[in-house]
Design a protein around this motif. Structure first.
Motif, short mmCIF file in Angstrom:
data_model
loop_
_atom_site.label_atom_id
_atom_site.label_comp_id
_atom_site.label_asym_id
_atom_site.label_seq_id
_atom_site.Cartn_x
_atom_site.Cartn_y
_atom_site.Cartn_z
N THR A 49 48.15 21.27 36.55
CA THR A 49 47.31 21.43 35.76
C THR A 49 45.91 20.93 36.19
O THR A 49 45.17 20.59 36.73
N GLY A 50 44.90 22.07 35.38
CA GLY A 50 43.28 21.34 35.02
C GLY A 50 42.71 22.64 36.10
O GLY A 50 42.23 22.23 36.67
N THR A 51 43.57 23.33 36.70
CA THR A 51 43.44 24.55 37.58
C THR A 51 42.66 25.95 36.79
O THR A 51 42.70 26.34 37.51
N PHE A 52 42.72 25.90 35.56
CA PHE A 52 41.81 27.24 35.28
C PHE A 52 40.88 27.75 35.01
O PHE A 52 40.37 28.67 35.42
N GLY A 53 39.50 26.47 35.50
CA GLY A 53 38.41 27.28 35.52
C GLY A 53 37.87 27.08 37.06
O GLY A 53 37.54 28.35 37.51
N ILE A 54 38.53 26.43 37.78
CA ILE A 54 38.33 26.61 39.33
C ILE A 54 39.29 28.36 39.64
O ILE A 54 38.78 29.04 40.64
N ARG A 55 40.46 28.19 39.28
CA ARG A 55 40.85 29.50 39.74
C ARG A 55 40.11 30.99 39.10
O ARG A 55 40.14 31.59 39.98
N LEU A 56 39.38 30.65 38.48
CA LEU A 56 39.16 32.05 37.90
C LEU A 56 38.16 32.12 38.18
O LEU A 56 37.72 33.05 38.53
N PHE A 57 36.65 30.96 38.61
CA PHE A 57 35.82 30.90 39.33
C PHE A 57 35.85 31.60 40.36
O PHE A 57 35.13 32.77 41.02
N GLU A 58 37.12 31.41 40.83
CA GLU A 58 37.12 31.64 42.42
C GLU A 58 37.68 33.16 43.05
O GLU A 58 37.16 33.91 43.29
N GLU A 59 38.76 33.85 41.56
CA GLU A 59 39.03 35.24 41.42
C GLU A 59 37.91 36.45 41.32
O GLU A 59 37.68 36.73 41.39
N MET A 60 36.99 35.23 39.78
CA MET A 60 36.33 36.86 39.51
C MET A 60 34.93 36.58 40.94
O MET A 60 34.42 37.81 41.02
N THR A 61 34.41 35.72 41.39
CA THR A 61 33.05 35.41 42.49
C THR A 61 34.04 36.66 43.92
O THR A 61 33.28 37.37 44.22
N GLY A 62 35.10 36.68 44.20
CA GLY A 62 35.68 37.60 45.42
C GLY A 62 35.67 38.57 44.89
O GLY A 62 35.65 39.51 45.67
N VAL A 63 36.17 39.45 43.33
CA VAL A 63 36.68 40.81 42.75
C VAL A 63 34.69 41.07 42.89
O VAL A 63 34.53 41.75 43.29
N TYR A 64 33.46 40.14 42.17
CA TYR A 64 32.57 40.95 42.07
C TYR A 64 31.95 40.75 43.58
O TYR A 64 30.81 41.72 43.78
N ALA A 65 32.04 40.11 44.47
CA ALA A 65 31.53 40.54 46.08
C ALA A 65 31.47 41.10 46.42
O ALA A 65 31.27 42.38 47.34
N GLY A 66 32.72 41.64 46.32
CA GLY A 66 33.78 43.04 47.03
C GLY A 66 32.99 43.57 46.29
O GLY A 66 33.00 45.30 46.51
N LEU A 67 32.17 44.05 44.68
CA LEU A 67 31.99 45.19 44.50
C LEU A 67 30.56 45.24 44.38
O LEU A 67 30.21 46.58 44.74
N ALA A 68 30.00 43.93 45.11
CA ALA A 68 28.71 44.38 45.40
C ALA A 68 28.83 44.42 46.98
O ALA A 68 27.91 45.75 47.39
N LEU A 69 30.03 45.27 47.34
CA LEU A 69 30.42 45.86 48.51
C LEU A 69 30.55 47.04 48.71
O LEU A 69 30.66 48.08 49.58
N PHE A 70 31.20 47.50 47.82
CA PHE A 70 31.95 48.45 47.65
C PHE A 70 31.04 49.75 47.67
O PHE A 70 31.68 50.94 48.34
N PRO A 71 30.00 50.05 47.11
CA PRO A 71 28.71 51.01 47.59
C PRO A 71 28.99 51.51 48.78
O PRO A 71 29.65 52.43 49.76
N LEU A 72 29.00 50.48 50.27
CA LEU A 72 28.70 50.86 51.30
C LEU A 72 30.44 50.99 51.98
O LEU A 72 29.99 51.96 52.65
#
Length: 372
Positions: A49-72
Protein backbone atom coordinates in the motif's frame (compact mmCIF):
# COMPACT_ATOMS: atom_id res chain seq x y z
CA UNK A 1 -15.77 11.57 -64.00
CA UNK A 2 -12.60 12.70 -65.67
CA UNK A 3 -13.78 16.27 -66.05
CA UNK A 4 -14.03 16.57 -62.30
CA UNK A 5 -10.81 14.77 -61.57
CA UNK A 6 -9.04 17.99 -60.59
CA UNK A 7 -10.83 17.76 -57.33
CA UNK A 8 -9.98 14.09 -56.74
CA UNK A 9 -7.20 14.77 -54.22
CA UNK A 10 -9.72 16.42 -51.90
CA UNK A 11 -11.21 12.98 -51.24
CA UNK A 12 -8.20 12.04 -49.12
CA UNK A 13 -8.20 13.23 -45.52
CA UNK A 14 -4.95 14.87 -44.46
CA UNK A 15 -3.91 14.94 -40.77
CA UNK A 16 -2.21 18.21 -39.90
CA UNK A 17 1.13 18.43 -38.10
CA UNK A 18 -0.58 19.79 -34.99
CA UNK A 19 -3.03 16.89 -34.94
CA UNK A 20 -0.17 14.42 -35.37
CA UNK A 21 1.75 15.89 -32.43
CA UNK A 22 -1.40 15.81 -30.30
CA UNK A 23 -2.06 12.16 -31.18
CA UNK A 24 1.52 11.17 -30.31
CA UNK A 25 1.30 12.98 -26.96
CA UNK A 26 -2.01 11.32 -26.18
CA UNK A 27 -0.56 7.94 -27.14
CA UNK A 28 2.41 8.30 -24.78
CA UNK A 29 0.12 9.55 -21.99
CA UNK A 30 -2.20 6.58 -22.46
CA UNK A 31 0.78 4.21 -22.35
CA UNK A 32 1.93 5.78 -19.08
CA UNK A 33 -1.51 5.47 -17.51
CA UNK A 34 -1.79 1.82 -18.58
CA UNK A 35 1.68 1.02 -17.20
CA UNK A 36 0.81 2.83 -13.97
CA UNK A 37 -2.39 0.82 -13.65
CA UNK A 38 -0.48 -2.42 -14.15
CA UNK A 39 2.22 -1.56 -11.61
CA UNK A 40 -0.13 -0.15 -8.97
CA UNK A 41 -2.59 -3.03 -9.22
CA UNK A 42 0.33 -5.44 -8.93
CA UNK A 43 1.31 -3.70 -5.69
CA UNK A 44 -2.21 -4.02 -4.34
CA UNK A 45 -2.26 -7.69 -5.32
CA UNK A 46 0.88 -8.13 -3.22
CA UNK A 47 -0.58 -6.14 -0.28
CA UNK A 48 1.76 -3.22 -0.90
CA UNK A 49 0.00 0.00 0.00
CA UNK A 50 0.93 3.64 -0.27
CA UNK A 51 2.56 3.28 -3.69
CA UNK A 52 0.05 5.27 -5.74
CA UNK A 53 2.12 8.44 -5.92
CA UNK A 54 5.50 6.85 -6.62
CA UNK A 55 4.10 4.49 -9.27
CA UNK A 56 2.31 7.32 -11.08
CA UNK A 57 5.47 9.44 -10.84
CA UNK A 58 7.70 6.70 -12.23
CA UNK A 59 5.51 5.71 -15.14
CA UNK A 60 4.66 9.23 -16.27
CA UNK A 61 8.27 10.45 -16.07
CA UNK A 62 9.23 7.31 -18.00
CA UNK A 63 6.82 7.88 -20.89
CA UNK A 64 7.47 11.61 -21.10
CA UNK A 65 11.23 10.99 -21.20
CA UNK A 66 10.50 8.66 -24.12
CA UNK A 67 8.28 11.35 -25.68
CA UNK A 68 11.16 13.86 -25.50
CA UNK A 69 13.41 11.40 -27.38
CA UNK A 70 10.74 10.29 -29.85
CA UNK A 71 11.53 12.90 -32.58
CA UNK A 72 15.17 11.74 -32.58
CA UNK A 73 14.08 8.09 -32.67
CA UNK A 74 11.66 8.84 -35.52
CA UNK A 75 14.32 10.58 -37.61
CA UNK A 76 16.88 7.82 -37.07
CA UNK A 77 14.44 4.99 -37.85
CA UNK A 78 13.40 6.69 -41.09
CA UNK A 79 17.02 7.38 -41.99
CA UNK A 80 17.98 3.72 -41.41
CA UNK A 81 14.79 2.21 -42.83
CA UNK A 82 15.17 -1.50 -43.52
CA UNK A 83 14.49 -2.46 -47.14
CA UNK A 84 15.06 -5.54 -49.22
CA UNK A 85 18.12 -4.08 -50.91
CA UNK A 86 19.83 -2.70 -47.77
CA UNK A 87 18.90 -5.00 -44.89
CA UNK A 88 22.46 -6.23 -44.44
CA UNK A 89 23.52 -2.66 -43.68
CA UNK A 90 20.47 -1.18 -41.93
CA UNK A 91 19.73 -4.01 -39.47
CA UNK A 92 23.02 -3.38 -37.58
CA UNK A 93 22.26 0.35 -37.74
CA UNK A 94 18.84 -0.23 -36.18
CA UNK A 95 20.36 -2.31 -33.40
CA UNK A 96 22.80 0.53 -32.73
CA UNK A 97 19.92 3.04 -32.74
CA UNK A 98 18.03 0.92 -30.20
CA UNK A 99 21.11 0.80 -27.95
CA UNK A 100 21.77 4.54 -28.14
CA UNK A 101 18.14 5.61 -27.65
CA UNK A 102 17.70 3.12 -24.79
CA UNK A 103 20.81 4.45 -23.03
CA UNK A 104 19.66 8.05 -23.55
CA UNK A 105 16.16 7.22 -22.29
CA UNK A 106 17.45 5.46 -19.17
CA UNK A 107 19.82 8.34 -18.41
CA UNK A 108 17.09 10.93 -18.95
CA UNK A 109 14.63 9.02 -16.74
CA UNK A 110 17.19 8.78 -13.95
CA UNK A 111 18.03 12.48 -14.16
CA UNK A 112 14.36 13.58 -14.27
CA UNK A 113 13.32 11.41 -11.35
CA UNK A 114 16.27 12.48 -9.21
CA UNK A 115 15.49 16.13 -9.94
CA UNK A 116 11.69 16.05 -9.69
CA UNK A 117 11.04 13.56 -6.89
CA UNK A 118 11.94 16.03 -4.10
CA UNK A 119 9.79 18.71 -5.75
CA UNK A 120 6.75 16.39 -5.64
CA UNK A 121 7.38 15.53 -1.98
CA UNK A 122 8.61 12.00 -2.72
CA UNK A 123 12.03 12.48 -1.18
CA UNK A 124 15.31 11.44 -2.76
CA UNK A 125 14.86 9.00 -5.62
CA UNK A 126 17.04 5.91 -5.83
CA UNK A 127 17.30 4.54 -9.38
CA UNK A 128 19.55 1.66 -8.31
CA UNK A 129 22.82 0.43 -9.73
CA UNK A 130 23.10 1.87 -13.26
CA UNK A 131 25.39 -1.00 -14.30
CA UNK A 132 22.35 -3.26 -14.21
CA UNK A 133 19.74 -0.60 -14.90
CA UNK A 134 20.88 0.02 -18.49
CA UNK A 135 20.61 -3.62 -19.69
CA UNK A 136 17.38 -4.09 -17.72
CA UNK A 137 15.71 -1.12 -19.43
CA UNK A 138 17.13 -2.15 -22.80
CA UNK A 139 15.41 -5.54 -22.53
CA UNK A 140 12.08 -3.74 -22.17
CA UNK A 141 12.93 -1.10 -24.78
CA UNK A 142 13.62 -3.69 -27.49
CA UNK A 143 9.95 -4.69 -27.53
CA UNK A 144 8.68 -1.10 -27.32
CA UNK A 145 11.07 0.16 -29.97
CA UNK A 146 10.23 -2.72 -32.31
CA UNK A 147 6.53 -1.96 -32.05
CA UNK A 148 7.21 1.76 -32.54
CA UNK A 149 9.43 1.14 -35.59
CA UNK A 150 6.84 -1.20 -37.13
CA UNK A 151 4.14 1.42 -36.59
CA UNK A 152 6.32 4.09 -38.21
CA UNK A 153 6.95 1.80 -41.19
CA UNK A 154 3.22 1.13 -41.56
CA UNK A 155 2.24 4.81 -41.36
CA UNK A 156 4.99 5.84 -43.79
CA UNK A 157 3.97 3.10 -46.24
CA UNK A 158 0.35 4.22 -46.06
CA UNK A 159 1.36 7.85 -46.56
CA UNK A 160 3.54 6.97 -49.55
CA UNK A 161 0.73 4.89 -51.10
CA UNK A 162 -1.73 7.74 -50.54
CA UNK A 163 0.67 10.26 -52.07
CA UNK A 164 1.17 8.03 -55.11
CA UNK A 165 -2.59 7.68 -55.45
CA UNK A 166 -3.06 11.43 -55.18
CA UNK A 167 -0.28 12.03 -57.71
CA UNK A 168 -1.91 9.52 -60.04
CA UNK A 169 -5.29 11.22 -59.65
CA UNK A 170 -3.70 14.61 -60.26
CA UNK A 171 -1.94 13.30 -63.36
CA UNK A 172 -5.20 11.81 -64.61
CA UNK A 173 -6.93 15.14 -64.02
CA UNK A 174 -4.24 17.03 -65.92
CA UNK A 175 -4.41 14.54 -68.79
CA UNK A 176 -8.20 14.80 -68.98
CA UNK A 177 -7.99 18.59 -68.88
CA UNK A 178 -5.38 18.58 -71.65
CA UNK A 179 -7.55 16.28 -73.77
CA UNK A 180 -10.60 18.48 -73.27
CA UNK A 181 -8.60 21.61 -74.02
CA UNK A 182 -7.28 20.02 -77.21
CA UNK A 183 -10.82 19.14 -78.29
CA UNK A 184 -12.00 22.68 -77.62
CA UNK A 185 -9.07 24.17 -79.53
CA UNK A 186 -9.85 21.87 -82.46
CA UNK A 187 -13.41 23.16 -82.51
CA UNK A 188 -12.62 26.88 -82.54
CA UNK A 189 -10.63 26.95 -85.83
CA UNK A 190 -13.28 24.66 -87.37
CA UNK A 191 -16.22 27.00 -86.76
CA UNK A 192 -14.05 30.06 -87.47
CA UNK A 193 -13.18 28.69 -90.92
CA UNK A 194 -16.83 28.00 -91.68
CA UNK A 195 -17.87 31.46 -90.47
CA UNK A 196 -15.21 33.14 -92.61
CA UNK A 197 -16.30 31.01 -95.55
CA UNK A 198 -19.86 32.26 -95.04
CA UNK A 199 -18.66 35.86 -94.98
CA UNK A 200 -16.55 35.29 -98.08
CA UNK A 201 -19.60 34.01 -99.97
CA UNK A 202 -21.42 37.35 -99.59
CA UNK A 203 -18.39 39.66 -99.77
CA UNK A 204 -18.81 40.44 -103.48
CA UNK A 205 -22.62 40.51 -103.34
CA UNK A 206 -23.22 42.83 -100.40
CA UNK A 207 -20.20 44.50 -98.83
CA UNK A 208 -22.29 46.13 -96.11
CA UNK A 209 -23.79 42.78 -95.05
CA UNK A 210 -20.32 41.16 -95.08
CA UNK A 211 -19.02 43.98 -92.91
CA UNK A 212 -21.86 43.38 -90.43
CA UNK A 213 -21.09 39.68 -90.40
CA UNK A 214 -17.41 40.41 -89.65
CA UNK A 215 -18.44 42.63 -86.74
CA UNK A 216 -20.68 39.85 -85.41
CA UNK A 217 -17.89 37.31 -85.79
CA UNK A 218 -15.59 39.68 -83.92
CA UNK A 219 -18.10 39.86 -81.06
CA UNK A 220 -18.27 36.06 -81.02
CA UNK A 221 -14.49 35.66 -80.84
CA UNK A 222 -14.21 38.38 -78.20
CA UNK A 223 -16.84 36.64 -76.07
CA UNK A 224 -15.06 33.29 -76.52
CA UNK A 225 -11.79 34.82 -75.31
CA UNK A 226 -13.59 36.45 -72.40
CA UNK A 227 -14.86 33.05 -71.23
CA UNK A 228 -11.25 31.81 -71.22
CA UNK A 229 -10.35 28.14 -70.81
CA UNK A 230 -13.43 27.11 -68.84
CA UNK A 231 -14.73 23.77 -70.03
CA UNK A 232 -18.20 24.49 -68.64
CA UNK A 233 -20.11 27.77 -68.68
CA UNK A 234 -23.67 28.73 -67.66
CA UNK A 235 -26.31 27.85 -70.24
CA UNK A 236 -27.15 31.53 -70.72
CA UNK A 237 -23.56 32.24 -71.82
CA UNK A 238 -23.57 29.25 -74.15
CA UNK A 239 -26.79 30.52 -75.74
CA UNK A 240 -25.28 34.00 -76.11
CA UNK A 241 -22.35 32.49 -78.05
CA UNK A 242 -24.74 30.46 -80.18
CA UNK A 243 -26.86 33.50 -81.03
CA UNK A 244 -23.78 35.42 -82.17
CA UNK A 245 -22.87 32.51 -84.46
CA UNK A 246 -26.43 32.31 -85.79
CA UNK A 247 -26.36 36.06 -86.50
CA UNK A 248 -23.33 35.50 -88.74
CA UNK A 249 -25.08 32.66 -90.56
CA UNK A 250 -28.28 34.68 -90.93
CA UNK A 251 -26.21 37.31 -92.67
CA UNK A 252 -25.44 34.73 -95.35
CA UNK A 253 -28.77 32.92 -95.69
CA UNK A 254 -31.07 35.83 -94.82
CA UNK A 255 -34.74 34.74 -94.94
CA UNK A 256 -33.81 31.15 -95.75
CA UNK A 257 -32.73 30.53 -92.15
CA UNK A 258 -35.04 30.67 -89.12
CA UNK A 259 -33.89 29.70 -85.65
CA UNK A 260 -36.27 29.53 -82.71
CA UNK A 261 -35.37 29.10 -79.05
CA UNK A 262 -37.45 27.42 -76.35
CA UNK A 263 -35.47 27.68 -73.12
CA UNK A 264 -36.66 27.10 -69.58
CA UNK A 265 -35.59 30.30 -67.72
CA UNK A 266 -34.91 28.27 -64.57
CA UNK A 267 -32.00 26.56 -66.36
CA UNK A 268 -30.06 29.73 -67.22
CA UNK A 269 -27.28 29.13 -64.69
CA UNK A 270 -26.86 25.37 -65.21
CA UNK A 271 -23.27 24.62 -66.39
CA UNK A 272 -22.90 23.13 -69.87
CA UNK A 273 -19.82 22.44 -72.01
CA UNK A 274 -18.62 25.57 -73.79
CA UNK A 275 -19.48 25.65 -77.54
CA UNK A 276 -21.49 22.43 -77.28
CA UNK A 277 -24.48 23.72 -79.26
CA UNK A 278 -22.65 25.54 -82.06
CA UNK A 279 -21.48 22.35 -83.89
CA UNK A 280 -25.03 20.98 -83.80
CA UNK A 281 -26.51 24.13 -85.32
CA UNK A 282 -23.66 24.31 -87.82
CA UNK A 283 -24.34 20.71 -88.82
CA UNK A 284 -28.05 21.47 -89.24
CA UNK A 285 -27.28 24.48 -91.46
CA UNK A 286 -24.81 22.54 -93.55
CA UNK A 287 -26.84 19.40 -94.14
CA UNK A 288 -30.41 20.45 -93.37
CA UNK A 289 -30.91 22.68 -96.38
CA UNK A 290 -32.41 20.89 -99.36
CA UNK A 291 -34.90 21.05 -102.18
CA UNK A 292 -37.73 19.64 -100.07
CA UNK A 293 -38.25 22.95 -98.20
CA UNK A 294 -37.94 26.60 -99.20
CA UNK A 295 -36.22 27.54 -95.93
CA UNK A 296 -34.41 25.86 -93.08
CA UNK A 297 -36.03 25.97 -89.66
CA UNK A 298 -34.01 25.09 -86.59
CA UNK A 299 -35.37 24.74 -83.08
CA UNK A 300 -33.11 24.91 -80.01
CA UNK A 301 -34.67 23.76 -76.74
CA UNK A 302 -33.45 23.29 -73.18
CA UNK A 303 -35.49 21.41 -70.60
CA UNK A 304 -35.03 19.37 -67.47
CA UNK A 305 -35.69 15.66 -67.15
CA UNK A 306 -35.15 14.43 -63.59
CA UNK A 307 -31.43 14.96 -62.85
CA UNK A 308 -30.42 15.80 -66.41
CA UNK A 309 -30.48 18.85 -68.65
CA UNK A 310 -31.73 18.04 -72.15
CA UNK A 311 -30.44 20.17 -75.01
CA UNK A 312 -32.09 19.56 -78.39
CA UNK A 313 -31.37 20.92 -81.84
CA UNK A 314 -34.05 20.02 -84.39
CA UNK A 315 -34.19 20.94 -88.08
CA UNK A 316 -36.67 20.37 -90.88
CA UNK A 317 -34.03 18.97 -93.21
CA UNK A 318 -33.80 15.54 -94.83
CA UNK A 319 -32.26 13.88 -91.75
CA UNK A 320 -29.42 11.38 -91.89
CA UNK A 321 -29.57 8.62 -94.47
CA UNK A 322 -29.00 5.12 -93.08
CA UNK A 323 -29.12 6.50 -89.52
CA UNK A 324 -30.78 3.41 -88.06
CA UNK A 325 -28.26 1.11 -89.76
CA UNK A 326 -25.35 3.17 -88.40
CA UNK A 327 -23.87 3.43 -91.88
CA UNK A 328 -22.94 7.09 -91.69
CA UNK A 329 -19.85 9.02 -90.69
CA UNK A 330 -19.72 11.87 -88.19
CA UNK A 331 -17.84 15.01 -89.15
CA UNK A 332 -15.36 16.95 -87.04
CA UNK A 333 -18.01 18.89 -85.15
CA UNK A 334 -20.16 15.93 -84.10
CA UNK A 335 -17.17 13.68 -83.34
CA UNK A 336 -15.61 16.43 -81.26
CA UNK A 337 -18.88 16.99 -79.39
CA UNK A 338 -19.23 13.27 -78.63
CA UNK A 339 -15.65 13.00 -77.34
CA UNK A 340 -16.01 16.07 -75.11
CA UNK A 341 -19.21 14.75 -73.56
CA UNK A 342 -17.56 11.37 -72.91
CA UNK A 343 -14.51 13.02 -71.31
CA UNK A 344 -16.59 15.31 -69.12
CA UNK A 345 -19.39 13.01 -68.04
CA UNK A 346 -18.37 9.43 -68.79
CA UNK A 347 -18.61 6.96 -71.62
CA UNK A 348 -22.35 6.28 -71.38
CA UNK A 349 -24.38 7.57 -74.33
CA UNK A 350 -24.84 11.34 -73.90
CA UNK A 351 -25.76 12.29 -77.46
CA UNK A 352 -28.46 10.74 -79.65
CA UNK A 353 -29.77 11.27 -83.19
CA UNK A 354 -33.31 10.75 -84.46
CA UNK A 355 -34.90 11.17 -87.88
CA UNK A 356 -38.36 12.64 -87.27
CA UNK A 357 -39.50 15.16 -89.91
CA UNK A 358 -35.91 16.25 -90.02
CA UNK A 359 -33.03 15.51 -87.68
CA UNK A 360 -33.22 15.86 -83.91
CA UNK A 361 -29.98 15.80 -81.93
CA UNK A 362 -30.33 15.43 -78.15
CA UNK A 363 -27.59 16.01 -75.61
CA UNK A 364 -27.96 14.95 -71.99
CA UNK A 365 -25.93 16.89 -69.44
CA UNK A 366 -25.97 16.12 -65.67
CA UNK A 367 -27.65 18.85 -63.66
CA UNK A 368 -25.05 20.58 -61.52
CA UNK A 369 -25.03 23.69 -59.39
CA UNK A 370 -23.74 26.77 -61.14
CA UNK A 371 -20.13 27.74 -60.47
CA UNK A 372 -19.63 30.74 -58.22
Amino acid sequence: MPGNAQSASSRYAVVTRTQTVLLVCLGFTALGILNFGYRYLDDLARDRTGTFGIRLFEEMTGVYAGLALFPLFLSLIRWARIRRDNWWRTIPLNVLIFLVISACDTTLMGACRSLLAPLFGLGAYDYGNMTFRYPMEFAQHVLLFSVAASTIYFIDSYRDARNRQMASADLEARLAEAQLQNLRLQLQPHFLFNALNAISSVMHEDVSRADTMLAQLSDLLRQTLHLGHAQEIPLKDELALLKLYIAVMEGRFAEDLHVEFEIDPALAEVPVPQLILQPLVENAIRYGRGTHASSLRIGVTASREQSELLLRVKDNGPGIANLEAGAWKKGIGLSNTEQRLASLYGEDRRISFENANGLTVTIRVPMKAAAA
